[in-house]
Design a protein around this motif. Structure first.
Motif, short mmCIF file in Angstrom:
data_model
loop_
_atom_site.label_atom_id
_atom_site.label_comp_id
_atom_site.label_asym_id
_atom_site.label_seq_id
_atom_site.Cartn_x
_atom_site.Cartn_y
_atom_site.Cartn_z
N TRP A 341 3.72 21.76 -0.82
CA TRP A 341 3.48 20.52 -1.57
C TRP A 341 4.33 19.37 -1.01
O TRP A 341 3.84 18.26 -0.78
N GLY A 342 5.61 19.65 -0.77
CA GLY A 342 6.50 18.62 -0.22
C GLY A 342 6.02 18.16 1.14
O GLY A 342 5.92 16.96 1.41
N LEU A 343 5.68 19.13 1.98
CA LEU A 343 5.25 18.78 3.33
C LEU A 343 3.91 18.04 3.32
O LEU A 343 3.69 17.12 4.12
N ALA A 344 3.02 18.42 2.38
CA ALA A 344 1.73 17.74 2.28
C ALA A 344 1.93 16.27 1.92
O ALA A 344 1.30 15.38 2.50
N ASN A 345 2.83 16.02 0.99
CA ASN A 345 3.15 14.62 0.64
C ASN A 345 3.68 13.88 1.85
O ASN A 345 3.31 12.74 2.12
N CYS A 346 4.56 14.56 2.58
CA CYS A 346 5.18 13.94 3.75
C CYS A 346 4.12 13.60 4.80
O CYS A 346 4.09 12.48 5.33
N VAL A 347 3.24 14.56 5.06
CA VAL A 347 2.20 14.35 6.08
C VAL A 347 1.32 13.16 5.69
O VAL A 347 1.04 12.27 6.52
N VAL A 348 0.90 13.12 4.43
CA VAL A 348 0.03 12.01 3.98
C VAL A 348 0.75 10.68 4.18
O VAL A 348 0.16 9.70 4.68
N MET A 349 2.03 10.63 3.84
CA MET A 349 2.76 9.35 3.96
C MET A 349 2.99 8.96 5.42
O MET A 349 2.94 7.79 5.78
N LEU A 350 3.23 9.98 6.27
CA LEU A 350 3.43 9.66 7.69
C LEU A 350 2.13 9.16 8.32
O LEU A 350 2.13 8.20 9.09
N ILE A 351 1.01 9.81 7.95
CA ILE A 351 -0.29 9.35 8.47
C ILE A 351 -0.53 7.92 8.00
O ILE A 351 -0.94 7.04 8.76
N SER A 352 -0.23 7.70 6.72
CA SER A 352 -0.42 6.37 6.15
C SER A 352 0.44 5.33 6.89
O SER A 352 -0.02 4.22 7.19
N ALA A 353 1.67 5.75 7.22
CA ALA A 353 2.55 4.83 7.95
C ALA A 353 2.00 4.55 9.35
O ALA A 353 2.07 3.42 9.84
#
Lengths: 496, 355
Positions: A341-353
């Motif tokens: 869950w933590g990594l999924a949030n991170c991935v989504v935010m990095l892609i968004s960035a």
């Protein structure tokens, strides 16, 4: 002692009366005694944990403060000792579970986690690091520091406070202030409303949906997804309202933990407005040190050499983000679900960035992106994205995608009115109460905008203020899920 | 505080308290439909004439004795202070409570409560204790008999316990908001339907037939309270065929009665003398008497009670006669209605469907 119990109501009311009756210079001493009494409610042995943290951190911080050049080894000793206690108590079974899977063994331990151990450990470690960096001097008085670690409202669900901010609040002399007490009581009442009317009502239904994905598929996945988020928010924000309100009655201002997170237009913004004290802690004590660590710098140099300057610049940010979200995930729960869950949030935010440039062009190209409806769309999109990511917390990784596909397939044909709704244990009146309560929460958020509802109420005529608060009290009293027939439920965030 | 604030503040506080009291009144169960037993205890406080005899106990008392028959046939004034699954400790405190209002000449205590000291179900506690007026007796009764998870606060403010009834409010809650109808006949629960004794479960042997020490303690307390107030205490075992009343239990009670010079009447043994016909006189297959059985029991008990000094035939007292005649009329009307319903439907409407 549960925050939702007659015992706590009696304890707190008694404390407040004594607190304002004794000489003000002893108020903080009373708070320390009350905090230890509160904590000992779960069993005197549990007092040993915060006491051990208090003593070790106080001693090390005093030593660090006395040094001309604070010893990094001493800091590491403090961090290892306290994070070690947390890790052993909270993650031993997780580690043994993994070992069991690999080795086919069946080891486990049955330790009861002390209440709020993550909160006071993170708070104390923040203090230790700040003292190491010389942001402020170590507290010379052990008893005062003990109060900072164990101040009873924050022991249950945070927020994670900073010593320099709390020091002023905890040790100042507080006169009874009717406005502050009234506002604090309102805040507590709002918390009880969120907890008892919404969270404890929807919680069992959501648990039933989550526990049986084979029964509750199709549109129920959506119901579970939305319900889980409502449950989490009402439970956590409700707890925080009670904690902050209680502290406010005692004249103590604590840091806020929520800033209307569901009004966020992006996931990154959402995480700046949800569980703010933890995210600030992670930013300050994990993100920045990780981004500027020797490992990050070396990796950045390597990336620069292999993939170019741009990649090299981004490497420390990626490393820091991944570290933060790995810790955030594992902090939320000792299971791989939370790590994912933590990594999924991170991935989504990095892609968004990474897509920031594309977004910018998109906004320039299409004028409608400045319209109100588009902003609403962004808010809804962020909310749904958050809800979807929460699925990684309660479903195994592959099940999330299977359930999402199942939901998508059933959107056109599926219906909630197929009898399964009755299996969730809620009556028609409960659904109605939930709907009205959630609508009230949303409306109050929209109406008050940036300001808190209590500030808005304070500006109204006295009779209107009273009517609103009394109405809220009646709503909690009558429609609240408490008393016999209901299991008094702990706050979900107590277990952290 | 400024004077101009005082009046609005007092008015607001009064209005808020009134609203809360009203909501509490609305939400507490009224016990006027299928389950009426919860109303028995509070009905006692409406009485304005004294009683020579007080019956204490659980369903084996309030379903087996008809005070109206005792009056009609012997001129004995009596009241049953009994409720469903009433524990012996609750009976003691109810007696203590009764003595605040009157001092009867005799107390008849049904000993079936000796077999179970602790309450199994909170509902029974509420039906007994909620009806009591507030006093130290009520406080002590609650404290002594609360089940795990019950709180004194929920007895002080029943809205905390019954708040969840907002989902199931019905017309009765409004109809009986201010005043409730009389459902008992001096604590007697009338049933005019008939269900003969069928196959009763086999008596199960027990490892231990001794009563709980705390039950003995409260029996002693009842006895002493009666002695202190010059009241004649009689022990009774109602003629219920189930649950089993073991010989070993009976022997212990008999021994106790003998030791303390008390009269003990085991009505199971006296069933023939009472002329109980278990094919006609029970409404639930032998557990409790119907009105016909209760009237027979009352005739039997009338003879026993008449012999107690101070328990007199008071039918010549005009004031009492007027009160009891009114009670008799209500009794007869209910009995006639139940008989008509039973003849027509084969069951009593009130107890099978909500009004």
């Amino acid at each position: 002692m549960l925050l939702v119990s007659y015992k706590f109501a009696a304890f707190f009311a008694g404390l407040a009366v004594v607190y304002y009756s004794i000489p003000r210079r002893y108020q903080w001493v009373l708070l320390l005694a009350a905090s230890y009494l509160f904590y000992a409610g779960g069993g005197p042995v549990y007092l040993l944990y915060p006491m051990a943290t208090t003593l070790s951190v106080w001693l090390i911080a005093r030593r660090l403060s006395a040094m001309e050049r604070p010893s990094k080894r001493l800091l590491l000793l403090g961090l290892l000792l306290n994070f070690g206690i947390l890790a052993v108590l909270k993650y031993t079974n997780f580690a043994l579970g993994n070992l069991n899977r690999l080795a086919g063994t069946d080891y486990s331990v049955s330790w009861v986690l002390p209440l709020g151990i993550s909160y006071y450990t993170f708070q104390s470690m923040g203090y230790l690091i700040d003292v190491y960096h010389g942001k402020y001097k170590a507290e010379p008085n052990l008893a005062r520091f003990a109060l900072f670690v164990s101040f009873f409202p924050q022991m249950t669900a945070g927020p994670i406070n900073r010593f320099d901010a709390m020091k002023q609040e905890l040790f100042a002399e507080h006169r009874p202030d009717s406005v502050r007490i009234w506002t604090g009581a309102q805040r507590m009442l709002t918390g009880y409303f969120k907890k008892l009317v919404i969270a404890d009502r929807i919680g069992p239904a959501v648990s039933a949906i989550i526990a049986s994905p084979e029964v509750f598929d199709g549109p129920y996945v959506l119901l579970g997804m939305l319900g889980y988020t409502v449950w989490m928010y009402a439970d956590f924000a409700g707890g925080i309202d009670i904690v902050i309100g209680a502290a406010q009655i005692l004249g103590i201002r604590m840091t806020e933990n929520f800033d209307r997170p569901f009004a966020s237009r992006s996931l990154a913004e959402f995480w700046r407005r949800w569980h703010m004290s933890l995210m600030q802690w992670l930013r300050e004590y994990i993100f920045f040190p990780a981004a500027s660590s020797r490992f990050s710098q070396k990796t950045a140099a390597l990336f620069q050499k292999w993939f170019g300057k741009k990649c090299g610049r981004k490497a420390p940010v990626y490393i820091a983000n991944l570290t933060v979200w790995l810790i955030a995930g594992i902090w939320h729960g000792a299971s791989w679900n939370f790590v994912v869950w933590g990594l999924a949030n991170c991935v989504v935010m990095l892609i968004s960035a990474e897509l920031t440039g594309v977004y910018r062009k998109f906004r320039k190209r299409f004028a409608f992106t400045g319209r109100k409806w588009y902003r609403c769309f962004e808010v809804v999109r962020t909310f749904l994205l958050f809800c979807w990511l929460e699925m990684f917390e309660y479903y195994p990784f592959m099940t999330v995608f299977a359930m999402t596909a199942n939901l998508a397939a059933s959107l056109a044909s599926g219906s909630l009115a197929d009898g399964r709704l009755q299996l969730l244990g809620l009556e028609r009146a409960d659904w109605l109460a939930l709907l009205i309560s959630v609508l009230l929460l949303v409306l109050s958020g929209i109406l008050t905008g940036e300001k808190r509802i209590s500030a808005r109420i304070r500006r109204s005529p006295a009779w209107m203020q009273y009517a609103a608060v009394f109405g809220l009290f009646l709503a909690v009293l009558i429609t609240g899920v408490y008393g016999r027939g209901y299991e008094a439920s702990q706050f979900i965030y107590n277990q952290f | 505080m400024k004077a101009k604030w005082k009046i609005p503040l007092i008015l607001t506080a009064a209005a808020s308290l009134l609203l809360l009291a009203g909501l509490q009144r609305l939400l507490v169960p009224k016990y006027m439909g299928k389950v009426v037993e919860g109303s028995f205890i509070e009905e006692y406080y409406k009485e304005d004439t004294p009683h020579d005899v007080i019956f204490l106990g659980d369903c084996e008392v309030y379903e087996n004795i008809s005070p109206v028959t005792l009056w009609r046939e012997y001129g004995i004034t009596s009241y049953i202070r009994g409720s469903a699954q009433q524990l012996i400790a609750q009976s003691y405190y109810l007696l203590e409570d009764t003595l605040r209002y009157e001092t009867p000449k005799a107390v008849v205590f049904n000993v079936s409560a000796m077999q179970q000291y602790e309450q199994e179900n909170e509902t029974y506690n509420r039906m007994t204790l909620d009806g009591m007026r507030w006093s130290s007796s009520k406080w002590n009764a609650i404290r002594e008999t609360m089940t795990d998870g019950e709180h004194m606060l929920e007895y002080l403010f029943p809205i905390l316990r019954f708040h969840d009834r907002w989902k199931e409010l019905e017309s009765d809650d409004l109809r009986y908001f201010f005043t409730k109808k009389q459902v008992s006949h001096n604590g007697y629960y009338m049933r005019a339907d008939v269900r003969p004794v069928g196959n009763l479960p086999v008596e199960r042997r027990r490892r231990d037939y001794s009563f709980d020490d705390r039950a003995w303690e409260y029996l002693d307390r009842i006895r002493l309270l009666c002695e202190q107030n010059g009241i004649c205490l009689i022990l009774m075992k109602a003629p219920s065929l189930y649950p089993a009343w073991y010989e070993q239990w009976d022997a212990q009670i008999r021994e106790y009665a003998q030791e303390h010079g008390l009269q003990y009447q085991n009505c199971i043994e006296a069933a023939d003398e009472i002329q109980i016909d278990f094919t006609q006189d029970t409404y639930d297959g032998g557990l409790h008497m119907n009105v016909y059985g209760a009237e027979k029991m009352s005739r039997y008990w009338g003879k026993i009670l008449s012999e107690i000094p101070g328990v007199e035939d008071r039918r010549t007292d005009e004031k009492l006669a007027a009160v009891w005649n009114a009670k008799g009329e209500y009794y007869d009307a209910m009995k006639a209605q139940q008989e008509q319903e039973f003849a027509q439907f084969g069951y009593l409407v009130q107890f099978y469907t909500e009004e």
